[in-house]
Structure formats: structure tokens, C-alpha cells
Design a protein around this motif. Structure first.
Motif, PDB file in Angstrom:
ATOM      1  N   HIS A 161      94.020 118.575  85.484  1.00 44.23           N
ATOM      2  CA  HIS A 161      93.763 119.402  85.651  1.00 44.23           C
ATOM      3  C   HIS A 161      94.677 120.426  86.892  1.00 44.23           C
ATOM      4  O   HIS A 161      95.785 120.292  86.143  1.00 44.23           O
ATOM      5  N   SER A 162      94.296 121.994  85.996  1.00 45.06           N
ATOM      6  CA  SER A 162      95.165 122.879  86.476  1.00 45.06           C
ATOM      7  C   SER A 162      96.386 122.082  87.925  1.00 45.06           C
ATOM      8  O   SER A 162      94.971 121.662  88.569  1.00 45.06           O
ATOM      9  N   ALA A 169      90.517 113.734  99.028  1.00 50.47           N
ATOM     10  CA  ALA A 169      89.261 112.894  98.136  1.00 50.47           C
ATOM     11  C   ALA A 169      87.904 113.279  98.314  1.00 50.47           C
ATOM     12  O   ALA A 169      87.565 113.538  99.694  1.00 50.47           O
ATOM     13  N   THR A 170      87.509 113.515  97.514  1.00 49.18           N
ATOM     14  CA  THR A 170      86.138 113.532  97.743  1.00 49.18           C
ATOM     15  C   THR A 170      85.106 113.166  97.464  1.00 49.18           C
ATOM     16  O   THR A 170      84.836 112.511  96.450  1.00 49.18           O
ATOM     17  N   LEU A 182      89.123 111.567  92.952  1.00 48.46           N
ATOM     18  CA  LEU A 182      90.500 110.464  94.196  1.00 48.46           C
ATOM     19  C   LEU A 182      92.061 111.085  93.231  1.00 48.46           C
ATOM     20  O   LEU A 182      92.186 110.978  92.255  1.00 48.46           O
ATOM     21  N   PRO A 183      92.324 112.011  93.666  1.00 48.67           N
ATOM     22  CA  PRO A 183      93.499 112.545  93.486  1.00 48.67           C
ATOM     23  C   PRO A 183      94.714 111.472  93.395  1.00 48.67           C
ATOM     24  O   PRO A 183      94.887 110.280  94.189  1.00 48.67           O
ATOM     25  N   LYS A 216      83.236 121.535  92.040  1.00 46.16           N
ATOM     26  CA  LYS A 216      83.592 123.161  92.788  1.00 46.16           C
ATOM     27  C   LYS A 216      85.180 123.218  92.762  1.00 46.16           C
ATOM     28  O   LYS A 216      85.085 123.938  93.708  1.00 46.16           O
ATOM     29  N   LYS A 217      85.817 122.119  92.830  1.00 40.89           N
ATOM     30  CA  LYS A 217      86.645 122.624  93.481  1.00 40.89           C
ATOM     31  C   LYS A 217      88.368 122.247  91.951  1.00 40.89           C
ATOM     32  O   LYS A 217      89.345 123.249  92.065  1.00 40.89           O
ATOM     33  N   LEU A 218      88.411 121.077  90.816  1.00 34.67           N
ATOM     34  CA  LEU A 218      88.912 121.398  90.134  1.00 34.67           C
ATOM     35  C   LEU A 218      88.609 122.099  88.833  1.00 34.67           C
ATOM     36  O   LEU A 218      87.534 122.407  88.351  1.00 34.67           O
TER      37      LEU A 218
END
Length: 272
Positions: A161-162, A169-170, A182-183, A216-218
Motif C-alpha cells: 500500500h501507499s 494493528a487493527t 498487522l503492520p 478504512k485506512k490503507l
């Protein structure tokens, strides 16, 4: 040839114990789309007692939990202002680093060939340790066990991703099952989606579409290869038979939801 065996071999060898790693050459021990989460305590133990993985791991400072009905509102969050909560590392990175470390260890001998387990039992090894759920040692000696089928399939992949600041972590509880982001870096995130089988059949495209829907984030550009595996809980009734010891997932395989499977194994290794 799995990660548990390699870690165990390294720790035993460091205690001046001679170790032979036996595995079928057809098994690679690798997973191309999986990651491992290590607690802070296990991370420190790994760096001190096994190998240094600081340059291939990624720190997690927050965990945010959501449910499908309120994606814009957290159910709750975990954080520790004084230190990182846990660390994420790609399975293959930690596997390759450890395998490379073991090659020149004079206490460790690696044999890549199929060994008949009845012949192995009659060998002169002081202790035989098995952490493989598929071989005959597990199936014919340690067959008495408690098994719970979660009726779920876990799909794993790595999303590219950008660039973002990526240390949270979500976990999202969806109607299809729990979905975790998980980043792994500011550009990559490991995705684990546990799908309930009673919903309907899911293919890779459907899984991708659902991940994009809940994300909703990446700003996801692409996905790595998807891998999948059935989810079951396994607890053995007995951990050993004479000089044969069951270990790792063979004695306590659990749902990946809390990321505790390999953490329990590391605690077992430390105790042993």
C-alpha cells in the motif's frame, strides 16, 4: 523443517546438546503470505537466546478493535506509552535467517530424507522431539487428543500500500469472521481473515473484495499470494511416550485470533 524445530534446535545446541534435524526433503517449511506476532517478552528472548531479528521485525504500539456495525468507532484500544506492545515479522524472513544461522553450527546435523518412524524409535537418540502434525509419530502415537473444529478457514496475504505511519494493528469482527491488519512496514501490512465455513464458499476474489470493503485506512495497491488453512484447536491428552516428546502446535494448536500460538511455543522452549 518448521520454524518450531529450527528454534528448538538452536536453543538446545546453545546448551551444548548435539541435535539432528530430520525432515522429508519434500517439505519446505515455508509460508509465503504469513506473519508472526511476538510479545515484547518473547521478542526480547528471541533476540537474546536465539538470533537477532531486530532488522526484520516491525514494532506495534497500538491495537484498535472494531465491529462491523460501527467501523468508525473503536470498541476498545490497547497501548503502552512506555514501550511497544508486540512485534510483527514475516514468517519467511525469520525462517530464512534462522536456517542460515544453523548451517555452520557444529552441534547441529541436518538430514533431508524420509525416515521410517519405527526405525527412528529404535535409534539411539536420547530424546526425539516432534512438532509435526502430519507425520506418523503424531498420528499413531499421540492420537488421543481433544479436538475442536472452529468450522473456519484462515486466508492470509500481504497487502502492499501507499506509505503511512503504520504501527497500529487493527482487528475487525465481521459477520463473516475476524479480520486482522498487522503492520509489517510503512508500505506493507499482513492480512489474516478467518472465514466461517457455514456462510458460503469463498474464493480469492471474494476475499479481496471483503478486505477492501472493511479496510478504512490503507490505500492498497496489490496483494501477495493468498494462502489458506483450516482452523482447529488441538490439545493432547499426553505430551510424551517414553523418550518421544510432542511439542509446539502438536500439544496446543489454537485459533490465530489472539496471535498466541507461536508465543506459547517460545514459552515452552524457554521452560524446556
Amino acid at each position: 523443517n518448521g520454524l518450531t524445530n529450527l528454534v528448538l534446535a538452536k536453543v538446545l545446541a546453545s546448551k551444548n546438546i548435539r541435535v539432528t534435524i530430520l525432515f522429508d526433503s519434500k517439505t519446505t517449511g515455508r509460508f509465503y503470505s504469513r506473519s508472526i506476532g511476538l510479545s515484547k517478552k518473547n521478542y526480547d528472548y528471541f533476540n537474546k537466546e536465539i538470533i537477532n531479528i531486530r532488522n526484520i521485525s516491525w514494532p506495534i504500539s497500538n491495537i484498535d478493535v472494531f465491529k462491523e456495525s460501527k467501523l468508525s468507532q473503536k470498541i476498545f484500544s490497547f497501548n503502552n506509552k512506555s514501550s511497544d506492545i508486540f512485534f510483527i515479522v514475516k514468517y519467511n524472513n525469520i525462517y530464512d535467517s534462522l536456517k542460515k544461522n544453523l548451517v555452520n553450527n557444529k552441534k547441529i546435523k541436518i538430514i533431508k530424507k524420509r525416515i521410517l518412524y519405527k526405525k527412528l524409535i529404535k535409534s539411539n537418540y536420547n530424546l526425539i522431539i516432534n512438532s509435526d502434525l502430519q507425520n506418523k509419530i503424531f498420528k499413531e502415537i499421540f492420537f488421543k487428543k481433544f479436538v475442536k473444529d472452529y468450522n473456519s478457514i484462515a486466508f492470509t496475504s500481504i497487502a502492499k500500500h501507499s506509505k503511512i505511519k503504520n504501527n497500529t494493528a487493527t482487528q475487525i469482527f465481521t459477520k463473516f469472521g475476524p479480520l486482522a491488519f498487522l503492520p509489517l512496514s510503512n508500505y506493507q501490512t499482513s492480512v489474516v481473515f478467518s472465514i466461517l465455513q457455514d456462510k458460503k464458499y469463498f474464493n480469492e476474489k471474494m476475499i479481496k473484495d471483503l478486505i477492501l470493503k472493511y479496510n478504512k485506512k490503507l490505500k492498497i495497491k496489490s496483494f501477495n499470494k493468498f494462502e489458506k488453512f483450516n482452523l482447529k484447536s488441538i490439545i493432547l491428552r499426553k505430551y510424551h511416550n517414553k523418550n518421544i516428546l510432542s511439542f509446539g502446535d502438536t500439544i496446543h494448536k489454537i485459533h490465530p485470533l489472539a496471535g498466541q500460538g507461536f508465543n506459547m511455543t517460545l514459552r515452552d522452549i524457554n521452560v524446556l
